[in-house]
Motif scaffolding. Structure first.
Motif, PDB file in Angstrom:
ATOM      1  N   LEU A 184      47.415  -2.396 -88.525  1.00  0.00           N
ATOM      2  CA  LEU A 184      46.522  -3.394 -89.108  1.00  0.00           C
ATOM      3  C   LEU A 184      46.842  -4.791 -88.575  1.00  0.00           C
ATOM      4  O   LEU A 184      45.939  -5.562 -88.243  1.00  0.00           O
ATOM      5  CB  LEU A 184      46.624  -3.364 -90.628  1.00  0.00           C
ATOM      6  CG  LEU A 184      45.749  -4.363 -91.370  1.00  0.00           C
ATOM      7  CD1 LEU A 184      44.272  -4.026 -91.157  1.00  0.00           C
ATOM      8  CD2 LEU A 184      46.093  -4.377 -92.837  1.00  0.00           C
ATOM      9  N   LEU A 185      48.121  -5.120 -88.472  1.00  0.00           N
ATOM     10  CA  LEU A 185      48.516  -6.410 -87.908  1.00  0.00           C
ATOM     11  C   LEU A 185      48.066  -6.536 -86.453  1.00  0.00           C
ATOM     12  O   LEU A 185      47.603  -7.602 -86.024  1.00  0.00           O
ATOM     13  CB  LEU A 185      50.031  -6.587 -87.996  1.00  0.00           C
ATOM     14  CG  LEU A 185      50.594  -6.994 -89.343  1.00  0.00           C
ATOM     15  CD1 LEU A 185      52.120  -6.987 -89.301  1.00  0.00           C
ATOM     16  CD2 LEU A 185      50.091  -8.350 -89.750  1.00  0.00           C
ATOM     17  N   LEU A 186      48.196  -5.458 -85.694  1.00  0.00           N
ATOM     18  CA  LEU A 186      47.746  -5.491 -84.300  1.00  0.00           C
ATOM     19  C   LEU A 186      46.228  -5.650 -84.208  1.00  0.00           C
ATOM     20  O   LEU A 186      45.730  -6.369 -83.340  1.00  0.00           O
ATOM     21  CB  LEU A 186      48.204  -4.230 -83.570  1.00  0.00           C
ATOM     22  CG  LEU A 186      49.697  -4.169 -83.276  1.00  0.00           C
ATOM     23  CD1 LEU A 186      50.074  -2.787 -82.763  1.00  0.00           C
ATOM     24  CD2 LEU A 186      50.097  -5.241 -82.293  1.00  0.00           C
TER      25      LEU A 186
ATOM     26  N   TYR B 218      49.360 -14.680 -81.603  1.00  0.00           N
ATOM     27  CA  TYR B 218      50.745 -14.573 -81.135  1.00  0.00           C
ATOM     28  C   TYR B 218      51.701 -14.336 -82.302  1.00  0.00           C
ATOM     29  O   TYR B 218      52.621 -13.521 -82.202  1.00  0.00           O
ATOM     30  CB  TYR B 218      51.168 -15.820 -80.372  1.00  0.00           C
ATOM     31  CG  TYR B 218      50.548 -15.962 -79.001  1.00  0.00           C
ATOM     32  CD1 TYR B 218      50.316 -14.864 -78.191  1.00  0.00           C
ATOM     33  CD2 TYR B 218      50.195 -17.207 -78.515  1.00  0.00           C
ATOM     34  CE1 TYR B 218      49.743 -15.002 -76.938  1.00  0.00           C
ATOM     35  CE2 TYR B 218      49.627 -17.364 -77.269  1.00  0.00           C
ATOM     36  CZ  TYR B 218      49.404 -16.242 -76.479  1.00  0.00           C
ATOM     37  OH  TYR B 218      48.846 -16.391 -75.246  1.00  0.00           O
ATOM     38  N   VAL B 219      51.474 -15.025 -83.393  1.00  0.00           N
ATOM     39  CA  VAL B 219      52.335 -14.860 -84.572  1.00  0.00           C
ATOM     40  C   VAL B 219      52.190 -13.451 -85.141  1.00  0.00           C
ATOM     41  O   VAL B 219      53.190 -12.786 -85.460  1.00  0.00           O
ATOM     42  CB  VAL B 219      51.998 -15.923 -85.636  1.00  0.00           C
ATOM     43  CG1 VAL B 219      52.682 -15.616 -86.950  1.00  0.00           C
ATOM     44  CG2 VAL B 219      52.365 -17.307 -85.143  1.00  0.00           C
TER      45      VAL B 219
ATOM     46  N   VAL C  93      55.609  -6.555 -83.756  1.00  0.00           N
ATOM     47  CA  VAL C  93      56.697  -6.043 -82.905  1.00  0.00           C
ATOM     48  C   VAL C  93      58.010  -6.019 -83.685  1.00  0.00           C
ATOM     49  O   VAL C  93      58.765  -5.036 -83.610  1.00  0.00           O
ATOM     50  CB  VAL C  93      56.833  -6.893 -81.622  1.00  0.00           C
ATOM     51  CG1 VAL C  93      58.111  -6.568 -80.879  1.00  0.00           C
ATOM     52  CG2 VAL C  93      55.638  -6.672 -80.723  1.00  0.00           C
ATOM     53  N   ILE C  94      58.284  -7.072 -84.446  1.00  0.00           N
ATOM     54  CA  ILE C  94      59.523  -7.112 -85.234  1.00  0.00           C
ATOM     55  C   ILE C  94      59.528  -6.018 -86.294  1.00  0.00           C
ATOM     56  O   ILE C  94      60.531  -5.316 -86.474  1.00  0.00           O
ATOM     57  CB  ILE C  94      59.704  -8.508 -85.864  1.00  0.00           C
ATOM     58  CG1 ILE C  94      60.016  -9.526 -84.772  1.00  0.00           C
ATOM     59  CG2 ILE C  94      60.790  -8.502 -86.922  1.00  0.00           C
ATOM     60  CD1 ILE C  94      59.987 -10.954 -85.240  1.00  0.00           C
TER      61      ILE C  94
ATOM     62  N   TYR D 249      62.089  -2.829 -86.469  1.00  0.00           N
ATOM     63  CA  TYR D 249      62.836  -2.514 -87.689  1.00  0.00           C
ATOM     64  C   TYR D 249      62.577  -1.073 -88.128  1.00  0.00           C
ATOM     65  O   TYR D 249      63.500  -0.352 -88.508  1.00  0.00           O
ATOM     66  CB  TYR D 249      62.460  -3.480 -88.814  1.00  0.00           C
ATOM     67  CG  TYR D 249      62.973  -3.032 -90.153  1.00  0.00           C
ATOM     68  CD1 TYR D 249      64.311  -3.168 -90.475  1.00  0.00           C
ATOM     69  CD2 TYR D 249      62.119  -2.432 -91.083  1.00  0.00           C
ATOM     70  CE1 TYR D 249      64.794  -2.729 -91.702  1.00  0.00           C
ATOM     71  CE2 TYR D 249      62.596  -1.994 -92.301  1.00  0.00           C
ATOM     72  CZ  TYR D 249      63.934  -2.151 -92.604  1.00  0.00           C
ATOM     73  OH  TYR D 249      64.389  -1.699 -93.810  1.00  0.00           O
ATOM     74  N   TRP D 250      61.313  -0.666 -88.076  1.00  0.00           N
ATOM     75  CA  TRP D 250      60.951   0.682 -88.498  1.00  0.00           C
ATOM     76  C   TRP D 250      61.585   1.729 -87.587  1.00  0.00           C
ATOM     77  O   TRP D 250      62.055   2.763 -88.052  1.00  0.00           O
ATOM     78  CB  TRP D 250      59.439   0.810 -88.527  1.00  0.00           C
ATOM     79  CG  TRP D 250      58.933   1.965 -89.326  1.00  0.00           C
ATOM     80  CD1 TRP D 250      58.198   3.006 -88.866  1.00  0.00           C
ATOM     81  CD2 TRP D 250      59.125   2.202 -90.726  1.00  0.00           C
ATOM     82  NE1 TRP D 250      57.913   3.867 -89.896  1.00  0.00           N
ATOM     83  CE2 TRP D 250      58.474   3.405 -91.039  1.00  0.00           C
ATOM     84  CE3 TRP D 250      59.776   1.510 -91.733  1.00  0.00           C
ATOM     85  CZ2 TRP D 250      58.466   3.923 -92.316  1.00  0.00           C
ATOM     86  CZ3 TRP D 250      59.766   2.037 -93.005  1.00  0.00           C
ATOM     87  CH2 TRP D 250      59.117   3.225 -93.282  1.00  0.00           C
TER      88      TRP D 250
END
Length: 51
Positions: free
Chosen positions: A7-9, A25-26, A32-33, A37-38
């Protein structure tokens, strides 16, 4: 959790198409972060296999 990353992508791509590159970009960096983590969470999780 994976659906949040996708969803973020998706929102990052929509922001890019609408001309809001700094927001995209944010969001891309955040996805990616979260993805790293996942991956780390699953890669270091001990397996409970009894052989």
């Amino acid at each position: 959790m994976m659906s949040l990353i996708f969803l973020l992508l998706l929102v990052a791509m929509l922001c890019t198409f609408s001309g809001k590159k700094s927001t995209s970009y944010v969001l891309f960096t955040a996805s990616v972060i979260i993805g790293l983590y996942w991956f780390h969470h699953h890669a270091t999780d001990p397996l409970s296999i009894l052989l």
